[in-house]
Scaffold this motif. Structure first.
Motif, short mmCIF file in Angstrom:
data_model
loop_
_atom_site.label_atom_id
_atom_site.label_comp_id
_atom_site.label_asym_id
_atom_site.label_seq_id
_atom_site.Cartn_x
_atom_site.Cartn_y
_atom_site.Cartn_z
N TYR A 89 2.97 -5.30 12.18
CA TYR A 89 2.91 -3.87 11.92
C TYR A 89 1.60 -3.30 12.44
CZ TYR A 89 6.68 -5.03 8.70
OH TYR A 89 7.84 -5.50 8.16
N SER A 90 1.55 -1.95 12.53
CA SER A 90 0.31 -1.28 12.94
C SER A 90 -0.79 -1.52 11.90
CB SER A 90 0.57 0.22 13.07
OG SER A 90 -0.65 0.92 13.12
N ALA A 91 -2.00 -1.65 12.38
CA ALA A 91 -3.14 -1.82 11.48
C ALA A 91 -3.54 -0.52 10.81
CB ALA A 91 -4.33 -2.37 12.27
N ASN A 92 -2.92 0.60 11.24
CA ASN A 92 -3.34 1.91 10.75
C ASN A 92 -2.46 2.47 9.64
OD1 ASN A 92 -5.45 2.07 12.63
ND2 ASN A 92 -4.00 2.70 14.21
N LEU A 93 -1.53 1.65 9.13
CA LEU A 93 -0.68 2.15 8.05
C LEU A 93 -1.53 2.39 6.81
CD1 LEU A 93 2.24 -0.41 8.52
CD2 LEU A 93 2.31 2.03 9.07
N LYS A 94 -1.30 3.54 6.18
CA LYS A 94 -2.04 3.83 4.95
C LYS A 94 -1.27 4.88 4.15
CE LYS A 94 -4.79 7.15 7.49
NZ LYS A 94 -3.94 6.95 8.68
N PRO A 95 -1.38 4.86 2.83
CA PRO A 95 -0.63 5.83 2.03
C PRO A 95 -1.20 7.24 2.22
CG PRO A 95 -2.09 4.56 0.64
CD PRO A 95 -2.19 3.96 2.00
N ILE A 96 -0.31 8.22 2.16
CA ILE A 96 -0.74 9.61 2.24
C ILE A 96 -0.89 10.12 0.81
CG2 ILE A 96 -0.08 11.92 3.01
CD1 ILE A 96 1.65 10.35 5.18
N ILE A 97 -2.11 10.47 0.48
CA ILE A 97 -2.38 10.90 -0.89
C ILE A 97 -2.42 12.41 -0.94
CG2 ILE A 97 -3.93 10.62 -2.89
CD1 ILE A 97 -2.87 7.98 -1.85
N ARG A 98 -1.60 12.98 -1.83
CA ARG A 98 -1.62 14.45 -1.93
C ARG A 98 -2.37 14.89 -3.18
NH1 ARG A 98 2.38 17.05 1.35
NH2 ARG A 98 1.53 16.59 3.39
N ILE A 120 0.81 -1.22 0.00
CA ILE A 120 0.00 0.00 0.00
C ILE A 120 0.84 1.26 0.00
CG2 ILE A 120 -2.09 -0.96 1.02
CD1 ILE A 120 -1.06 0.04 3.74
N CYS A 121 2.12 1.15 0.37
CA CYS A 121 2.98 2.33 0.46
C CYS A 121 3.38 2.86 -0.91
CB CYS A 121 4.25 2.01 1.25
SG CYS A 121 3.93 1.44 2.93
N SER A 122 3.19 2.02 -1.96
CA SER A 122 3.76 2.39 -3.25
C SER A 122 3.19 3.69 -3.80
CB SER A 122 3.59 1.27 -4.27
OG SER A 122 2.24 0.85 -4.25
#
Lengths: 472, 109, 290
Positions: free
Chosen positions: C281-290, C261-263
């Protein structure tokens, strides 16, 4: 004797009530807000080791598991740090070069004389002796501050003082900061040159906008002259080499916002709010209780406004608050001689008067003008040891610390406050002082209570701003 | 504190049990009261009779609470002082122990 | 682990020994009882001998490096000799420095650029000793810190964020400003979930959404008191934007990874990423979309 089931030990601490909470303060000024009844539970051994409360009390050195050596060393180091302002002994040396003045400030404490009154100038021989006394101070860093009267009226005396100090200091090797206290309305070229050459710092007075400033100074056109000189001095010496102090006359009390704004308009980013001292020309016809009550309101309004400015992104410091908060929030001492324990007199500051005598403080040499020599330490020709460690200094040392005088020894604000035997004597007739009737006590307690209420109710908003003031 | 008796707007009396509170605690409370009041005390067996008189009208309900709190607070402070007296001395001695050249002055005037 | 020390790398690691005087409940390198310093010696010497002389950073770690006595000083001298520009980052629990004799010796030997990293688990002995798994650890560490502080060593305090201390992060910060104001840096650290951290996961793990408020307060306190503050090992998506300036790329390249998901995350280049070694890992990892 209270039996404690839980085996934790008490460390020395003080407490008081603020709002509906208890404020607990340890021996070095770390504080804790706790619910009412906490102190009772702490001393009766009822604090449970499995609670956050237990950890809070440990962290703030209110209780401990045992008096182990390492804990003792940590706290001892904290105590030594808090008192480290004593390390070099007297750092601020005030030279009252003359009583001559060119203004008539309504609150004047200097018993100022007509500007041509030459016999109120310091004699050269006395000045030279005073300088050698100053250089005997063990402090490697000292401040030599010229006061009066109005020191800009005696520029040749100022010049001689600096040159003689530089000459004598060659064999001593101290770092010396020069400060000239002046209303700057007549700041000659030669004085400007002197200030530039020897890095002299200019401490001046700005009471507010033109109407207030002129009214306070007793001479019309004061403000205009002030601004002209300010621009000249800034241009020559730089923005940071001149800063004003403000005196709050009865008139000033009604204009907190306007006074703060007058500082901003002249590009100052710092104001030091302080009440009048109840002596000198200020002593006549005043109801001091009323004045201090009003000053407290003035202070709160000004501080509120200044905090608002900071929230909007402008960096503007209230100096008195910053000083007190530095004591509350950091392990470090402050250099404000009026609020110290042991007291600022002799330990931090001493005054060499135009009359050739040495006094404990600025206020104490004014008493001499009315014939009271209680705080005169000696003549400039006396030996250093007799002046600074003599019988008078020894006697004062018994009463000059909040840690051991009645009323202060139990006080929760002990580590933030100061002892002032001179103020006690001048307002109450006794240098030990009577705390219940002391305006100094009442005023400072009210300030500390207000600031702690601010920390408790609006800490998240206010503390980040104030921390920036302290560590700047 | 007990038997609080109001004798008009400017005067009141009460007793303090001298078995409950030490002399030091009582003196400290009276010290703080003697700015606003003329304080007179008489001992009667184990009770201290205290009379307060003021120049101004006083809200005695608030005053009663204040005096009660002060007695309690100073008593707690006494407990703290007793327990921490020695460690406090040790801490101050340790804090300044590296300064060898102390001079003792006889400061009795 | 790297085979060659090079300039600009945060991977240049000297592992001294697996012995330790603590047993931290989240330790990612669980200690051994026997001293295996001789086992690591040959490899370490080789790393130093073959190092790029321009190398500017070497980390000395373990276990507890100070337990190896003169061996530690041997390494330090060789490093400064071979790589004169190098700053040594010594990771230690600090307890050895409570001993005045050891400090005296250390001061004589440590005559190059040195940065000492010491974990402080909490502001009180009750929490710290439990986390460190050793009674007396808090006070020994404090004493060690004081001794190092008096002598002017550059100190980094490392606060690993756990269930046991996350509620007190701001109080820990305040404790530091009052009692340890001489430290140069405070680093707040996320967990590498291996070793004891994996074994004790449910006991120690605290998700970032529970601690970011206290972390922000703690950083505010330290930052305003001019103590350099950093966040290690916590990805940008788990931090409020106000804290991004304090986050750094703390994870060594050789054990850094991302999730799928980081890609398409806009902050992927700035973010520290994740430990490839972590088991969870944390369950809250998510990509930051700008």
């Amino acid at each position: 004797m209270i039996q404690r089931n839980n085996s934790y030990r008490l460390l020395p601490f003080k407490f008081t009530h603020i709002g509906n909470k208890e404020l607990i303060v340890n021996e070095v000024g770390d504080y804790l807000f706790m619910p009412n009844g906490t102190v009772q539970r702490v001393i009766s051994g009822s604090v449970n080791r499995n609670t956050e409360e237990y950890r809070d009390l440990l962290s703030k050195f209110i209780i401990c598991d045992s008096y182990n050596d390492i804990l003792q060393d940590v706290i001892a180091t904290r105590i030594r740090t808090k008192k480290s302002f004593l390390d070099g002994f007297t750092s601020l040396h005030i030279f009252v070069l003359t009583l001559r003045c060119n203004q008539k400030c309504v609150y004047c404490q200097a018993t100022s004389q007509n500007k041509d009154c030459v016999n109120k100038d310091m004699k050269i021989e006395d000045l030279n002796k005073a300088i050698s006394l100053m250089l005997k101070s063990p402090n490697p860093h000292i401040t030599m501050e010229f006061q009066g009267g109005e020191s800009s009226l005696v520029p040749s005396l100022v010049e001689h003082a600096i040159l003689e100090t530089e000459r004598q200091n060659k064999s001593v090797g101290k770092e010396i900061k020069y400060v000239i206290c002046t209303n700057i309305i007549h700041f000659s070229e030669e004085l400007l040159n002197l200030c530039e050459k020897y890095n002299v710092f200019v401490s001046t007075s700005l009471d507010g906008p033109e109407s207030i400033h002129d009214s306070n100074r007793g001479v019309s056109g004061s403000y205009k002259h002030f601004v002209d000189s300010l621009l000249r001095i800034r241009e020559r010496l730089g923005q940071d080499r001149i800063s004003p102090l403000m005196t709050t006359s009865v008139l000033s009390l009604n204009y907190p916002i306007e006074i703060v704004d007058s500082y901003r308009q002249l590009s100052f980013h710092y104001i030091f709010l302080r009440p009048l001292n109840p002596y000198g020309r200020a002593k006549e016809n005043e109801d001091w209780n009323l004045y201090f009550d009003k000053f407290l309101e003035f202070y709160k309004k000004s501080l509120d406004y200044i905090l608002l400015l900071n929230k909007r992104g402008e960096f503007f410091v209230e100096g008195f608050t910053a000083m007190v908060m530095k004591k509350i929030l950091t392990p470090f001492p402050i250099g404000f001689v009026d609020l110290q324990s042991p007291a600022g007199i002799i330990n931090s500051v001493v005054v060499y008067n135009y009359d050739g005598y040495v006094y404990c403080s600025d206020e104490s040499r004014m008493m001499a003008e009315s014939g009271d020599f209680t705080f005169r330490l000696g003549k400039v020709s006396d030996k250093y040891e007799d002046i600074f460690y003599g019988k008078k200094a020894q006697a004062l040392s018994r009463v000059w610390a909040t840690e051991y005088i009645a009323g202060c020894s139990d006080c929760a604000f002990q580590q933030y406050c100061g002892a002032d035997p001179v103020r006690n004597y001048s307002t109450q007739g006794d240098w030990y002082g009577h705390r219940p009737s002391s305006l100094f006590c009442k005023f400072h307690k009210a300030v500390f209570e207000y600031l702690f209420e601010l920390i408790d109710r609006r800490g998240n908003e206010v503390l980040p701003i104030i921390r920036r003031w302290i560590y700047d | 504190m007990n038997s609080f008796r109001i004798i008009g707007n400017k005067k009141a009396q009460f007793n303090i049990d001298a078995n409950m509170f030490s002399k030091s605690v009582i003196m400290k409370v009276l010290y703080w009261l003697n700015n606003d009041f003329v304080v007179q005390t008489t001992s009667h067996e184990s009770q201290l009779l205290v009379e307060l008189e003021s120049n101004n009208d006083t809200d005695w309900n608030i005053m009663k609470k204040t005096i009660s709190t002060m007695l309690n607070d100073f008593q707690m402070r006494e407990v703290i002082e007793k327990e921490t007296h020695d460690i406090r001395n040790i801490l101050y001695v340790k804090a300044f122990s590296n300064i060898d050249n102390f001079t003792e002055y006889d400061t009795e005037e | 682990m790297t085979d060659k020390f090079i300039k600009g790398s945060n991977n240049n690691i000297i592992y001294v020994t697996s012995c330790c005087t603590n047993r931290c409940i989240m330790c990612c390198q669980p200690p051994l009882d026997e001293d295996d310093s001789t086992y690591h010696y040959k490899r370490n010497i080789n790393l130093i001998d073959t190092a790029d002389p321009e190398t500017d950073y070497v980390c000395i770690t373990g276990g507890e490096p100070t337990l190896s006595g003169d061996l530690l000083f041997d390494y330090m001298h060789r490093i400064w000799d071979k790589m004169p520009n190098s700053s040594i980052h010594l990771l230690t629990n600090g307890r050895s420095f409570a001993n005045a004799n050891y400090v005296e010796k250390f001061t004589k030997e440590a005559n190059g650029k040195l940065f000492v990293g010491i974990p402080l688990h909490s502001d009180n002995y009750a929490d710290h000793d439990v986390i460190a798994g050793a009674k007396g650890s808090f006070y020994a560490t404090l004493k060690g810190l004081h001794n190092l502080g008096i002598l002017g060593f550059e100190i980094e305090l490392r606060v690993i964020i756990l269930k046991q201390n996350y509620k007190r992060l701001d109080k820990i910060a305040e404790f530091i400003t009052r009692n340890l104001p001489f430290v140069a840096q405070v680093s707040f650290m996320g967990l590498e979930v291996i070793g004891y951290a994996e074994k004790n996961y449910s006991k120690v793990w605290m998700d970032s959404e529970c601690f970011t408020i206290n972390l922000a307060r703690a950083i505010d306190i330290l930052d305003n008191s001019h103590i350099q503050t950093r966040i290690f090992n916590i990805p940008h998506c788990l931090l409020p934007t106000a804290l991004w300036p304090f986050a750094c790329k703390s994870i060594s390249e050789w054990k850094k990874t991302n999730l799928g998901i980081c890609s398409n995350c806009s902050m992927i280049d700035e973010c520290c990423g994740l430990f490839s070694t972590s088991k969870r890992y944390s369950a809250n990892l998510k990509p930051i979309i700008r």
